[in-house]
Design an enzyme around this catalytic site. Structure first.
Site, mmCIF file in Angstrom:
data_model
loop_
_atom_site.group_PDB
_atom_site.id
_atom_site.type_symbol
_atom_site.label_atom_id
_atom_site.label_comp_id
_atom_site.label_asym_id
_atom_site.label_seq_id
_atom_site.Cartn_x
_atom_site.Cartn_y
_atom_site.Cartn_z
ATOM 1 C CG LEU A 43 3.156 8.797 -14.787
ATOM 2 C CD1 LEU A 43 3.640 10.216 -14.632
ATOM 3 C CD2 LEU A 43 3.606 7.942 -13.634
ATOM 4 N N GLY A 44 -1.285 7.939 -15.596
ATOM 5 C CA GLY A 44 -2.663 8.004 -15.153
ATOM 6 C C GLY A 44 -3.495 8.764 -16.134
ATOM 7 C CG ASP A 169 -7.147 24.152 -7.451
ATOM 8 O OD1 ASP A 169 -7.788 23.982 -6.395
ATOM 9 O OD2 ASP A 169 -7.147 23.339 -8.373
#
Lengths: 514, 307
Positions: A43-44, A169
């Site tokens: 996917l990446g 985050d």
């Protein structure tokens, strides 16, 4: 205690009651093997790890496998990953990304002694991340849809806060959405347990109980109290992030894209008004507030979001309150009149589906990878310099190189990355990269980032998005970079970064359907 | 809820432990208990809170349900468990500190598990050379990965100690004077249970351990308890309570007995080589013939790696 209940509310004997309410039986078994999953392509890939799509051979479900890269093996398994896994295993809420399994890949050749096994985190596959979704020009959220997502986001967050967890985050890139309209909060790499009671309905959050490191939260989503280096912060830091994400869903791009911490503060003052003793009591006393005399202004929130309606503006005003002590908490935000107003929140299944969109899908990571920033050092999650004195005798061992004390407090200006300089208008959408603490480590950008300070781990799919910001930097800035990015050599370097990216985006068949 | 329960051993895991283990029961018990003592001692020397040390003990017990204790040196597994737990908690310990503490505890200068306390002080005995340290660190890191893998990263440990305090409060046993003694005794029982060769922490949930410890403490002091089956209020049935009480009370006796049987137990920390020697004496064998050769090769590789 000398009296036994003869009958329980359910009308059974205490013993039957106890049997019916037994704690669940739990056991444990080893990790799965990578062979239990059929890989369906990458996917990446980012600095912090690769993400693969895979199908479980046992259940047939589609999952995302995130590789945990061991950067400095000297310290063993990355502490951030270890903590994230432990946290995720304790959480269970439909709006929080679930850790389904851990899978291990053994080196294929048994003779290769130096090669270590690779660990993957197995999580349900989600079609989009919010940032990637918003980035597509053909995607426009309806108000009901925004309400639906925001409700889920707030539910997930209030669950976390109720479990005494600070996420630290919050940003659009860490919000995952699937085509069933389900939203989940991901990336617990910076999360930690906080001390003190969880937020209570109808009560102000008030003051924090103890010090935490202020090197958290991606800059564009970082609340003013963190920018002014408040250490005793509270769950209110996550709520500010929700406000930013909410506004981002309305306008379609990040609303506070500061180029430096100073600039970020200016943007906040522009939006919410400059700080005074009334709207942000005690701000002058914060370490970062002392030398500061912001130009007085009233804030343009009303004007900027006038199209969104009064309900949205009123909720935004609560979420983005400068005063962290009276900022609304997630439980109360859920009951804000905004959600009662027309149009009502859509049901998740009514939301249109889109072609999957990940930032990683678009392979922007190629650009991104160039910049391995001094990542969230251990410090950001609690073993760092200001982790409450917990590090005694620890830093000396090279454990938290970069997190060492010198870092503290002087990250303001001296190591601002150079990219914003020759940039025209603010980037259409480089979300502030990854953990923004990165751009503060005292390290010349041009050097190959290596060393003990990289804590190597970002859990969301799009892991490292710092690179997006990179796109806007002058080219030569990232040229001289040793072996890490060999893979880039194959690509053309002559194109302008912006064009380059857009081109590729088109190639990637970004057909979004309603 | 997830915070209050622990993953427990499956019947199959317990069966495996007994059946496929290369050790006879009594040796297995000795290995378990003495290694847990070692973990406790190291926790004290590292000035870790008891909650951290206790969690390390539980991790170690969980791990030994998956891998045979004879696979690695006992002290290494103990050190790796401490390393993992401290890393996740508020007081991470460096491998260096842990190495030093274990070097001391395993040296002839340490009073741990020794009938005669060593006299004088000879630091040279527990000096750790650079290469020894690197070898240690490599072993710990390898074991860290191994343990995490074996446990499928189930590193959360729910301890019975805080629950016991709540229960004591409920029973109105928390306070000063005699009550203080009872509370202290409850904690002692719970810490003793960590050493129990019956691996009570991986066979029973914290609420049951807390209840049993209160029962034992109350009995030790002859405190007046409710007439009724009060343990049911805490979700513990009579049978489970009985089992745990016997388990808690027997640790001391078992170890006393084993010490009489095996005098070498009084000569410092139990190591793999001591256990192997004992096995040889009994005419039993550990592993097969080729195993040793491989180990040496591994060792050489590791040494080369660490350069």
């Amino acid at each position: 205690m000398d009296r036994v209940l003869e009958r329980t509310p359910e009308g059974t004997s205490p013993r039957t009651f106890a049997l019916n309410h037994q704690r669940p039986k739990r056991t444990y078994a080893g990790c799965s093997r990578i062979a239990d999953y059929e890989l369906l392509g990458k996917l990446g890939e980012g600095t912090f790890g690769e993400v693969h799509r895979a199908r479980s051979r046992k259940s047939g479900s589609i999952v995302a496998l995130k590789k945990i890269i061991m950067h400095h093996e000297k310290d063993g398994f990355p502490i951030t990953a270890l903590r994230e896994i432990k946290l995720l295993k304790l959480l269970s809420h439909e709006n929080v990304l679930r850790l389904e399994d851990m899978a291990v890949e053994h080196p294929t050749k048994a003779t290769d002694k130096r090669k270590k096994p690779i660990m993957y985190m197995v999580m349900p596959y989600m079609d989009h991340d919010l940032s990637g979704l918003l980035e597509n020009p053909s995607v426009h959220f309806k108000e009901g849809q925004i309400k639906c997502y925001l409700l889920q986001l707030l539910r997930g967050l209030s669950y976390l806060h109720d479990k005494n967890i600070l996420h630290r985050d919050m940003k659009a890139a860490n919000i995952l959405i699937n085509n069933q309209g389900l939203l989940q909060i991901a990336d617990f790499g910076l999360a930690r347990h906080y001390e003190g009671p969880p937020p209570v309905r109808g009560q102000n959050r008030g003051e924090g109980r103890r010090d935490y490191t202020s090197l958290v939260v991606t800059r564009w989503y970082r609340p003013p109290e963190l920018l002014l280096q408040l250490k005793q912060y509270t769950t209110a830091v996550d709520v500010w992030g929700v406000g930013c994400i909410f506004a981002e869903m309305i306008v379609g791009k990040p609303i506070l894209a500061g180029e430096s911490d100073t600039h970020q503060l200016e943007l906040i003052w522009d939006l919410m008004g400059s700080p005074t003793e009334e709207n942000m009591p005690g701000w002058k006393l914060l370490p970062g507030g002392q030398g500061l005399t912001p130009r007085p202004r009233t804030g343009n929130l009303q004007n900027r979001f006038r199209d969104a309606g009064t309900g949205a503006i009123s909720l935004l005003r609560e979420l983005l309150r400068l005063d962290w002590k009276t900022r609304i908490n997630a439980v109360d935000a859920l009951e804000h009149p905004f959600f009662q107003m027309q149009p009502l929140p859509m049901k998740p299944h009514e939301i249109p589906t889109y072609e999957e969109s990940h930032e990683l899908d678009r392979r922007k990571f190629h650009d991104r990878k160039a910049n391995l920033p001094p990542a969230p050092k251990g410090g950001t999650v609690g073993i760092g310099p200001d982790a409450n004195g917990a590090t005694a005798g620890f830093n000396s061992d090279g454990y938290v190189r970069n997190g060492g004390a010198p870092n503290n407090g002087r990250f303001r200006d001296d190591r601002r990355p150079p990219w914003p300089r020759d940039r025209g208008p603010p980037p259409s959408r480089p979300p502030p990269g990854a953990r923004d603490d990165m751009d503060r480590a005292p390290r010349p950008r041009g050097l190959p980032p290596r060393g003990g300070d990289i804590d190597t781990y970002i859990p969301s799919y799009r892991g490292e998005d710092d690179g997006r910001r990179r796109d806007d930097r002058p080219r030569d800035d990232r040229r001289p970079r040793p072996p890490r990015d060999e893979y880039r050599r194959t690509r053309s370097r002559s194109r302008s970064p912006g064009l380059d990216r857009r081109d590729r985006e088109r190639e990637r068949v970004e057909v979004y359907r309603r | 809820m997830a915070h209050l329960v622990n993953p427990l051993a499956t019947p199959a895991q317990l069966y495996n432990l007994k059946s496929s283990s290369q050790l006879p029961d009594d040796l297995q018990e000795v290995v378990f208990t003495t290694t847990q003592c070692l973990t406790q001692a190291a926790g004290l020397l590292l000035e870790l809170p008891q909650s951290t040390t206790a969690q390390a003990s539980v991790l170690l017990a969980r791990y030994w349900l998956v891998d045979s204790p004879m696979m690695h040196e006992f002290s290494d597994v103990s050190a790796a468990a401490l390393f993992i737990v401290s890393k996740m908690g508020p007081l991470p310990q460096s491998a260096r500190d842990i190495a030093n503490v274990y070097a001391y505890l395993l040296s002839s200068q340490s009073p741990l598990l020794r009938a005669e306390k060593p006299t004088g002080d000879n630091p040279a005995e527990y000096y750790l050379s650079e290469s020894d340290y690197y070898a240690f660190q490599n072993r710990i890191l390898a074991l860290e990965a191994r343990i995490l893998y074996a446990l499928s990263f189930n590193t959360h440990v729910s301890l019975p100690h805080p629950l016991a305090i709540t229960y004591l409060q409920t029973l109105d046993f928390l306070g000063l004077g005699d009550k203080k003694d009872i509370s202290a005794r409850v904690m002692q029982h719970l810490n003793t249970a960590l050493l129990s060769p019956q691996m009570l922490y991986v066979t029973h949930q914290p609420h049951a351990l807390a209840t049993a410890a209160i029962y034992c403490a109350a009995r030790d002091f002859g405190a007046k308890m409710p007439e009724s089956a009060w343990w049911e209020v805490f979700d513990v049935d009579r049978e489970e309570l009985g089992f745990l009480v016997v388990g808690l009370m027997s640790v001391d006796n078992i170890m006393r007995k084993r010490r009489e049987d095996m005098p070498w137990m009084n000569e410092g920390a139990v190591t793999r080589s001591k256990v192997e020697a004992e096995m040889k004496q009994r005419g039993l064998r550990v592993g097969n013939g080729t195993k040793r050769g491989n180990d040496e090769e591994d060792e050489v590789m590791r040494m080369m790696d660490s350069r």
